[in-house]
Design a protein around this motif. Structure first.
Motif, mmCIF file in Angstrom:
data_model
loop_
_atom_site.group_PDB
_atom_site.id
_atom_site.type_symbol
_atom_site.label_atom_id
_atom_site.label_comp_id
_atom_site.label_asym_id
_atom_site.label_seq_id
_atom_site.Cartn_x
_atom_site.Cartn_y
_atom_site.Cartn_z
ATOM 1 N N ALA A 1 0.689 -1.044 -0.165
ATOM 2 C CA ALA A 1 0.017 -0.045 -0.005
ATOM 3 C C ALA A 1 1.082 1.409 0.032
ATOM 4 C CB ALA A 1 -0.873 0.003 1.349
ATOM 5 N N GLU A 2 0.505 2.282 -0.852
ATOM 6 C CA GLU A 2 1.001 3.682 -0.647
ATOM 7 C C GLU A 2 -0.248 4.730 -0.353
ATOM 8 O OE1 GLU A 2 3.029 4.464 -4.316
ATOM 9 O OE2 GLU A 2 4.047 2.517 -4.148
ATOM 10 N N ASP A 3 0.186 5.334 0.758
ATOM 11 C CA ASP A 3 -0.798 6.278 1.276
ATOM 12 C C ASP A 3 -2.118 5.400 1.538
ATOM 13 O OD1 ASP A 3 0.785 8.487 1.076
ATOM 14 O OD2 ASP A 3 0.720 9.005 -0.870
ATOM 15 N N GLY A 4 -2.146 4.204 2.034
ATOM 16 C CA GLY A 4 -3.357 3.386 2.258
ATOM 17 C C GLY A 4 -4.234 2.999 1.115
ATOM 18 N N VAL A 5 -3.280 2.992 -0.016
ATOM 19 C CA VAL A 5 -4.190 2.580 -1.479
ATOM 20 C C VAL A 5 -3.309 1.271 -1.996
ATOM 21 C CG1 VAL A 5 -4.935 3.071 -3.532
ATOM 22 C CG2 VAL A 5 -5.518 4.658 -1.521
ATOM 23 N N VAL A 6 -3.657 0.429 -2.384
ATOM 24 C CA VAL A 6 -3.035 -0.619 -2.960
ATOM 25 C C VAL A 6 -3.766 -1.181 -4.220
ATOM 26 C CG1 VAL A 6 -4.157 -2.418 -1.666
ATOM 27 C CG2 VAL A 6 -2.086 -3.098 -2.634
ATOM 28 N N ASP A 7 -3.004 -1.395 -5.312
ATOM 29 C CA ASP A 7 -3.568 -2.042 -6.633
ATOM 30 C C ASP A 7 -4.061 -3.438 -6.366
ATOM 31 O OD1 ASP A 7 -4.109 -2.635 -9.224
ATOM 32 O OD2 ASP A 7 -2.202 -2.083 -9.967
ATOM 33 N N LEU A 8 -5.001 -3.838 -6.485
ATOM 34 C CA LEU A 8 -5.630 -5.119 -6.380
ATOM 35 C C LEU A 8 -5.168 -5.816 -7.639
ATOM 36 C CD1 LEU A 8 -7.246 -7.064 -4.310
ATOM 37 C CD2 LEU A 8 -9.108 -6.676 -6.144
ATOM 38 N N THR B 1 -13.440 -11.399 3.458
ATOM 39 C CA THR B 1 -13.314 -11.921 4.841
ATOM 40 C C THR B 1 -12.047 -11.042 5.231
ATOM 41 O OG1 THR B 1 -13.946 -14.203 4.100
ATOM 42 C CG2 THR B 1 -12.346 -13.908 6.119
ATOM 43 N N HIS B 2 -10.878 -11.071 4.588
ATOM 44 C CA HIS B 2 -9.824 -10.445 5.183
ATOM 45 C C HIS B 2 -9.921 -8.846 5.188
ATOM 46 C CE1 HIS B 2 -6.194 -13.158 4.554
ATOM 47 N NE2 HIS B 2 -7.190 -13.815 3.709
ATOM 48 N N TYR B 3 -10.657 -8.369 4.491
ATOM 49 C CA TYR B 3 -10.993 -6.909 4.581
ATOM 50 C C TYR B 3 -12.371 -6.467 4.075
ATOM 51 C CZ TYR B 3 -5.836 -7.460 3.819
ATOM 52 O OH TYR B 3 -4.722 -7.802 3.629
ATOM 53 N N LEU C 1 -13.273 1.529 -3.001
ATOM 54 C CA LEU C 1 -12.303 1.910 -3.879
ATOM 55 C C LEU C 1 -11.417 3.126 -3.411
ATOM 56 C CD1 LEU C 1 -14.925 2.056 -6.951
ATOM 57 C CD2 LEU C 1 -13.198 0.368 -6.836
ATOM 58 N N GLY C 2 -9.984 3.122 -3.814
ATOM 59 C CA GLY C 2 -9.362 4.036 -3.589
ATOM 60 C C GLY C 2 -9.189 5.430 -4.343
ATOM 61 N N VAL C 3 -10.094 5.303 -5.512
ATOM 62 C CA VAL C 3 -10.229 6.448 -6.112
ATOM 63 C C VAL C 3 -11.926 6.748 -6.771
ATOM 64 C CG1 VAL C 3 -8.095 6.471 -7.058
ATOM 65 C CG2 VAL C 3 -9.770 5.301 -8.565
ATOM 66 N N PRO C 4 -12.507 7.630 -7.035
ATOM 67 C CA PRO C 4 -13.710 7.794 -7.576
ATOM 68 C C PRO C 4 -13.991 6.705 -8.836
ATOM 69 C CG PRO C 4 -13.083 9.955 -7.138
ATOM 70 C CD PRO C 4 -11.705 9.022 -6.986
ATOM 71 N N PRO C 5 -15.196 6.188 -9.022
ATOM 72 C CA PRO C 5 -15.327 5.403 -10.022
ATOM 73 C C PRO C 5 -14.660 5.756 -11.415
ATOM 74 C CG PRO C 5 -17.196 4.959 -8.615
ATOM 75 C CD PRO C 5 -16.170 6.155 -8.052
ATOM 76 N N LEU D 1 -7.560 0.098 -4.378
ATOM 77 C CA LEU D 1 -8.386 -0.129 -3.032
ATOM 78 C C LEU D 1 -7.750 0.359 -1.848
ATOM 79 C CD1 LEU D 1 -9.750 -3.830 -3.896
ATOM 80 C CD2 LEU D 1 -10.536 -1.551 -4.569
ATOM 81 N N ARG D 2 -8.820 0.810 -0.922
ATOM 82 C CA ARG D 2 -8.265 1.043 0.504
ATOM 83 C C ARG D 2 -8.720 -0.087 1.289
ATOM 84 N NH1 ARG D 2 -6.403 5.840 1.564
ATOM 85 N NH2 ARG D 2 -6.788 7.688 -0.083
#
Length: 429
Positions: free
Chosen positions: A157-164, A396-398, A403-407, A426-427
């Motif tokens: 994650a970078e700034d709380g956002v990760v690319d799924l 289950t995990h999260y 979404l980490g950005v608007p759609p 994603l956040r």
């Protein structure tokens, strides 16, 4: 000087009444674009990349009808067509894309381009690896891989956002299919790059990537022949060495190529498209959280509503055939449009709505996301299982993932026949 047009877009607009597959209205919003064509008629005249005439088949019943009709073949060089293979749009496309001539048989000779009896022979060689029992046996390993990847997501994650896509949707299916086929872990990132290059439709990338892939597979076969194991590649080598008439050198290479690429590209984007759909439809997400047993039905609906494969390979009519009042002549090119068939209001009630309860449990598949007939996706069962595990384990995990950005900030490369995200931030909360 203005830039020269792409070889794939230079014909757009030449025939206003016959839309080209590279038309921006079909690339940027295929659901609306092909939906508009569907409402014009079940069989609509259009144009392939190279400006060749093609019939777009847009409605559910007609798509299924042609998919199971042996008079429409996949092989552009089928003897019944009575024409030189080079006259096919597929061969002209390979030339446009810069595929070296000596390597083109590796594209045109795959199981995807074969018809009975060769298609039947090739499919039997690998079908045992994709039986319902084999897929069930794989489930614990798929769950283990998913849990390991999801546990490590916060590390990326970078700034709380990760690319799924980068850290889960791709690694999960590519790990599964590579273990099944016998591709070393160190080579898997390269396969992901090759897959991205192939779907890019950029001649510069394709012209270098495809030879690299073919050389790599030949080397892989040479190395594995000296130390056979119980993986699928070893089984193909044994078949080839025992009886070359059952599997040629080119067929063995193309089989590996097809299994690995088809075994992860489609599933990765089903997972990412499906995750985006769930996170932007909170009512459906709540249904799934409240009733996890809904998951198999949900995956079918996601494949219908936002599946990554929008059309199948070209078919060719081997004789004059009338379909829905339109005469398709011998030798005509036929493009079956899954994205419009899967939202056909003649077959579905309120087809534009995402409804995870749409598909009755235990019933036959009620969409064409995985195709139909003899060429029905060999790995459909594995893809569905991977998607079920991916969605259930992610939630289950999260459970508060969002979404980490608007759609509207999500990017989709305009690729004909593919509906995929460039990334899915994603956040995890």
């Amino acid at each position: 000087m203005s830039a020269s047009p792409s070889p794939l877009t230079e014909h757009v607009g030449k025939h206003p009444d016959e839309p080209n597959m590279m038309d921006p209205s079909l690339l940027n919003d295929p659901f609306t674009g092909y939906g508009r064509l569907r409402e014009q008629g079940p069989i609509v005249r259009g144009r392939f990349f190279d400006d060749a005439p093609v019939w777009f088949v847009t409605r559910f019943e007609e798509v299924r009808q042609i998919l199971r009709d042996p008079r429409f073949v996949n092989d552009p060089a089928a003897p019944a067509l009575n024409r030189a293979a080079e006259e096919s749009p597929v061969f002209r496309f390979l030339e446009q894309m810069g595929f070296p001539e000596h390597l083109r048989p590796y594209m045109t000779g795959s199981i995807l381009n074969q018809d009975a009896p060769d298609h039947t022979r090739l499919r039997r060689l690998v079908s045992r690896a994709f039986t319902a029992r084999k897929i069930t046996d794989l489930r614990p390993r798929v769950e283990q891989i998913a849990d390991e990847l999801l546990t490590r997501l916060p590390e990326h994650a970078e700034d709380g956002v990760v690319d799924l896509i980068k850290h889960f949707a791709y690694p999960l299916p590519i790990t599964v299919i590579c273990e099944l086929v016998g591709i070393a872990e160190a080579d898997r990132p390269q396969w992901r790059k090759w897959g991205s290059d192939l779907v890019s439709l950029e001649p510069d990338r394709l012209g270098t990537t495809f030879p690299e892939m073919i050389d790599h597979i030949h080397e892989l076969i040479r190395e594995r022949r000296d130390s056979l194991t119980d993986d699928l590649l070893s089984e193909l080598i044994r078949t080839h060495d025992d009886d070359g008439s059952r599997l040629s050198d080119v067929e063995m290479v193309t089989m590996v190529l097809t299994l690995v690429l088809a075994g992860h590209e489609t599933t990765a984007h089903l997972i990412s498209n499906g995750t985006q759909a769930l996170l932007t439809h909170p009512d459906q997400l709540r249904l799934l959280k409240d009733d996890p047993a809904l998951m198999p039905r949900a995956v079918h609906e996601l494949m219908r509503w936002c599946g990554p494969v929008q059309m199948v390979q070209l078919r060719y009519a081997t004789e004059d055939v009338e379909v829905a009042g339109t005469m398709i002549h011998k030798g005509d090119n036929v493009q079956l449009i899954l994205v419009s068939a899967n939202r056909d209001p003649r077959h579905y009630t309120d087809p534009e709505r995402l409804d995870l309860t749409r598909h009755p449990a235990g019933r036959a598949e009620n969409h064409v996301g995985f195709g139909h007939g003899a060429h029905y996706c060999l790995g459909a069962g594995l893809a569905r299982q991977e998607a079920e595990i991916a969605f259930s384990r992610l939630l289950t995990h999260y459970p508060d993932v969002s979404l980490g950005v608007p759609p509207e900030g999500l990017e989709r490369p305009p690729l004909p026949g593919n509906w995929r995200l460039a990334s899915l931030p994603l956040r995890l909360h």
